[in-house]
Motif scaffolding. Structure first.
Motif, PDB file in Angstrom:
ATOM      1  N   GLY A 283       0.801  -1.327  -0.041  1.00  0.00           N
ATOM      2  CA  GLY A 283       0.069  -0.038  -0.038  1.00  0.00           C
ATOM      3  C   GLY A 283       0.892   1.447   0.021  1.00  0.00           C
ATOM      4  O   GLY A 283       0.511   2.225  -0.769  1.00  0.00           O
ATOM      5  N   ALA A 284       1.957   1.112   0.959  1.00  0.00           N
ATOM      6  CA  ALA A 284       2.832   2.418   0.947  1.00  0.00           C
ATOM      7  C   ALA A 284       3.487   2.659  -0.397  1.00  0.00           C
ATOM      8  O   ALA A 284       3.515   3.769  -0.992  1.00  0.00           O
ATOM      9  CB  ALA A 284       3.750   2.119   2.049  1.00  0.00           C
ATOM     10  N   VAL A 285       3.894   1.492  -0.964  1.00  0.00           N
ATOM     11  CA  VAL A 285       4.584   1.529  -2.291  1.00  0.00           C
ATOM     12  C   VAL A 285       3.910   2.280  -3.489  1.00  0.00           C
ATOM     13  O   VAL A 285       4.128   3.259  -4.125  1.00  0.00           O
ATOM     14  CB  VAL A 285       5.293   0.540  -2.627  1.00  0.00           C
ATOM     15  N   VAL A 286       2.419   1.510  -3.552  1.00  0.00           N
ATOM     16  CA  VAL A 286       1.788   1.977  -4.437  1.00  0.00           C
ATOM     17  C   VAL A 286       1.179   3.563  -4.280  1.00  0.00           C
ATOM     18  O   VAL A 286       1.300   4.262  -5.126  1.00  0.00           O
ATOM     19  CB  VAL A 286       0.464   1.134  -4.653  1.00  0.00           C
ATOM     20  N   GLY A 287       1.109   3.601  -3.116  1.00  0.00           N
ATOM     21  CA  GLY A 287       0.567   5.064  -2.767  1.00  0.00           C
ATOM     22  C   GLY A 287       1.563   6.097  -2.981  1.00  0.00           C
ATOM     23  O   GLY A 287       1.223   7.139  -3.559  1.00  0.00           O
ATOM     24  N   TRP A 295       2.204  14.395  -7.780  1.00  0.00           N
ATOM     25  CA  TRP A 295       3.003  15.656  -7.515  1.00  0.00           C
ATOM     26  C   TRP A 295       3.749  16.123  -8.946  1.00  0.00           C
ATOM     27  O   TRP A 295       3.531  17.409  -9.290  1.00  0.00           O
ATOM     28  CB  TRP A 295       3.729  15.498  -6.404  1.00  0.00           C
ATOM     29  N   TYR A 296       4.292  15.370  -9.425  1.00  0.00           N
ATOM     30  CA  TYR A 296       5.187  15.447 -10.696  1.00  0.00           C
ATOM     31  C   TYR A 296       4.431  16.198 -11.860  1.00  0.00           C
ATOM     32  O   TYR A 296       4.743  16.916 -12.478  1.00  0.00           O
ATOM     33  CB  TYR A 296       6.049  14.122 -11.153  1.00  0.00           C
ATOM     34  N   ALA A 297       3.178  15.368 -11.946  1.00  0.00           N
ATOM     35  CA  ALA A 297       2.247  15.523 -13.073  1.00  0.00           C
ATOM     36  C   ALA A 297       1.613  16.981 -13.085  1.00  0.00           C
ATOM     37  O   ALA A 297       1.692  17.804 -14.025  1.00  0.00           O
ATOM     38  CB  ALA A 297       1.066  14.891 -13.191  1.00  0.00           C
ATOM     39  N   GLY A 315       0.186  21.481 -14.860  1.00  0.00           N
ATOM     40  CA  GLY A 315       0.571  19.940 -15.443  1.00  0.00           C
ATOM     41  C   GLY A 315       1.618  19.971 -16.363  1.00  0.00           C
ATOM     42  O   GLY A 315       2.135  21.096 -16.735  1.00  0.00           O
ATOM     43  N   GLN A 316       2.107  18.839 -16.693  1.00  0.00           N
ATOM     44  CA  GLN A 316       3.027  18.611 -17.964  1.00  0.00           C
ATOM     45  C   GLN A 316       2.387  18.772 -19.276  1.00  0.00           C
ATOM     46  O   GLN A 316       1.236  18.152 -19.366  1.00  0.00           O
ATOM     47  CB  GLN A 316       3.775  17.543 -17.801  1.00  0.00           C
ATOM     48  N   SER A 318       2.478  17.449 -22.034  1.00  0.00           N
ATOM     49  CA  SER A 318       2.117  16.377 -22.931  1.00  0.00           C
ATOM     50  C   SER A 318       1.304  15.417 -21.969  1.00  0.00           C
ATOM     51  O   SER A 318       0.867  14.167 -22.227  1.00  0.00           O
ATOM     52  CB  SER A 318       3.426  15.769 -23.471  1.00  0.00           C
ATOM     53  N   GLY A 319       1.292  15.702 -20.568  1.00  0.00           N
ATOM     54  CA  GLY A 319       0.394  14.813 -19.615  1.00  0.00           C
ATOM     55  C   GLY A 319       1.634  13.846 -19.359  1.00  0.00           C
ATOM     56  O   GLY A 319       2.626  13.486 -19.659  1.00  0.00           O
ATOM     57  N   VAL A 320       1.349  13.240 -17.980  1.00  0.00           N
ATOM     58  CA  VAL A 320       1.873  12.113 -17.458  1.00  0.00           C
ATOM     59  C   VAL A 320       0.911  11.113 -17.094  1.00  0.00           C
ATOM     60  O   VAL A 320      -0.021  10.968 -16.324  1.00  0.00           O
ATOM     61  CB  VAL A 320       2.500  12.679 -16.048  1.00  0.00           C
ATOM     62  N   LEU A 321       1.324   9.867 -17.844  1.00  0.00           N
ATOM     63  CA  LEU A 321       0.237   8.874 -17.468  1.00  0.00           C
ATOM     64  C   LEU A 321      -1.256   9.141 -17.918  1.00  0.00           C
ATOM     65  O   LEU A 321      -1.368   9.817 -18.977  1.00  0.00           O
ATOM     66  CB  LEU A 321       0.366   7.888 -16.027  1.00  0.00           C
ATOM     67  N   TRP A 322      -2.059   9.063 -16.877  1.00  0.00           N
ATOM     68  CA  TRP A 322      -3.503   9.419 -16.974  1.00  0.00           C
ATOM     69  C   TRP A 322      -3.744  11.054 -16.412  1.00  0.00           C
ATOM     70  O   TRP A 322      -4.702  11.245 -16.675  1.00  0.00           O
ATOM     71  CB  TRP A 322      -4.516   8.646 -16.554  1.00  0.00           C
ATOM     72  N   TYR A 323      -2.428  11.626 -16.015  1.00  0.00           N
ATOM     73  CA  TYR A 323      -2.880  13.108 -15.483  1.00  0.00           C
ATOM     74  C   TYR A 323      -2.669  13.989 -16.724  1.00  0.00           C
ATOM     75  O   TYR A 323      -1.342  14.281 -16.963  1.00  0.00           O
ATOM     76  CB  TYR A 323      -1.739  13.137 -14.371  1.00  0.00           C
TER      77      TYR A 323
END
Ligand code: MN
Length: 421
Positions: A283-287, A295-297, A315-316, A318-323
């Motif tokens: 949970g900690a790793v995924v969270g 935060w980065y996005a 945001g970035q 071109s987006g980051v993943l689904w952000y």
């Protein structure tokens, strides 16, 4: 219908003066009892036990009848010892298989045992121990306190945790056996199983030929191996059986278990804690991953086209993943009110650390454009414009001055100012 053939043998061995084992076998019952206690007490305990079991089982050939027969045997050994103080402290093991009938008439081989006499099942030359020894060392193996190898040489390997004739309550192991035609069962006292290892037992007990020969070869092999105790063996061979092997192991007794039962339950909490810890870490790793990605996005802002206007995006680009970047503040600056390099900069997206700095950057770009609109007026043709302006002003002044004298009557102030100019 379940049927068996049987053969049985017992021998005092080479060291003991008397044989304290008692055995019994017939078409539906086989019993081995290994008695203990000085002054012939052991053989009385085992004989009383086998006698009580035969009597009880042949009166009622059910699982309950067998259990009751063993409990009766326990009471009779105890009362005999109380009536005859020279036999106090006697006891016996018991292992038995009886063909029990259930309420629907189905016949099943049922095994009961107390102590360290054993039952093995043989099929296709392979040997499987059915009973679990009620000895201190073996109980400790089951609790995880000893390894099976340590138990073989442990000083308490012969000390029984259960026996017939020791306590008013006796805990009896009950096992319902489902066997195939051709299967053999070997019941024996420890005088056999201590002298012969599993491979030797398997070899001799499953030998082709008559059951009598097999039983006698087992006993004589145990004598040859030392014969330090009384040796007893019963072989059963099933001629017909009800179904493939299925074993249900239950313990039926009102008596509490002989050892603190905390050890067997230990694996469960350990397992649960390990899973819980793994889930927390996961949970900690995924969270943490999602937190950092989010935060980065959305850590920066940039200017981008918002219809005809410039918008401030978070945001970035071109987006980051689904952000995907999102519009956080529209501006009133037209996208067309930008110089070509600024429009280029907008496309290549210069990121800003905050909305305020993005806004001031937009304002700066707009200012650049405004300046570009003004600069040609002041710098490219400065002289002509001023001249035109100057000449036009002089021409406009001129008529005023010319008009002035004509309208002197109307306003004195004007004339005064004109004369002053
Ligand atoms: Mn023995």
């Amino acid at each position: 219908m379940t049927r068996w053939r049987y053969a049985a043998a017992t021998d005092a061995g080479l060291v003991r003066e008397t044989n304290q084992d008692t055995i019994y076998a017939d078409d539906s019952l086989a019993v081995v009892a290994d008695g203990m206690g000085g002054h012939a007490a052991g053989e009385i305990a085992s004989a009383l036990t086998v006698e009580a079991i035969c009597r009880g089982f042949h009166t009622r050939s059910t699982v309950e009848g067998l259990l009751e027969a063993v409990e009766t045997a326990n009471r009779e050994v105890l009362s005999d010892a109380r009536a005859n103080p020279e036999r106090s402290g006697m006891g016996t093991t018991v292992i038995l298989v009886g063909l029990t009938h259930d309420i629907t008439g189905v016949v099943t081989p049922t095994m009961l045992h107390v102590g360290d006499s054993r039952a093995y099942q043989l099929r296709d030359g392979a040997l499987r121990q059915l009973s679990a020894d009620h000895s201190v060392a073996e109980e400790w193996v089951r609790m995880g306190r000893l390894t099976p190898e340590e138990a073989l040489t442990h000083p308490r390997r012969h000390q029984l945790t259960r026996a017939i004739g020791v306590d008013d309550n006796v805990e009896i192991d009950v096992m319902s056996l489902r066997v195939q035609a051709g299967d053999r069962l070997l019941l024996c006292s420890d005088g056999l199983s201590n002298e012969l290892g599993p491979e030797r037992l398997a070899e001799l007990a499953s030998a082709a030929g008559s059951l009598d020969d097999a039983v006698l070869s087992l006993v004589s092999a145990a004598r040859s191996a030392g014969g330090r105790d009384n040796i007893s063996a019963i072989l059963l061979e099933f001629e017909a059986a009800n179904s493939p092997t299925r074993i249900i192991n239950t313990t039926m007794s009102a008596a509490p278990p002989p050892m603190a039962p905390s050890a067997p339950s230990r694996p469960h909490p350990r397992f649960t804690w390990r899973v819980a810890a793994a889930l927390v870490v996961l949970g900690a790793v995924v969270g943490g991953f999602f937190f950092i990605m989010h935060w980065y996005a959305y850590s920066t802002y940039y200017l981008g086209p918002d219809g005809r206007f410039i918008g401030i995006y978070e945001g970035q680009p071109s987006g980051v993943l689904w952000y995907k970047p999102r519009l956080v503040r529209p501006t009133t600056y037209f996208a067309t009110h930008l110089l070509a390099p600024a429009r280029q900069a907008l496309r290549s997206t210069i990121s800003e650390p905050s909305i305020a700095s993005a806004q001031s950057y937009a304002h700066f770009l707009y200012g650049q454009w405004v300046s570009s609109q003004l600069l040609p007026v002041t710098s490219t043709t400065p002289s002509t414009t001023t001249t035109t302006l100057g000449s036009s002003s002089s021409t406009t002044i001129a008529p005023t001055t010319s008009l002035g004298p004509s309208s002197t009557t109307t306003t004195t102030t004007t004339t005064t100012s004109t004369t002053a100019g």
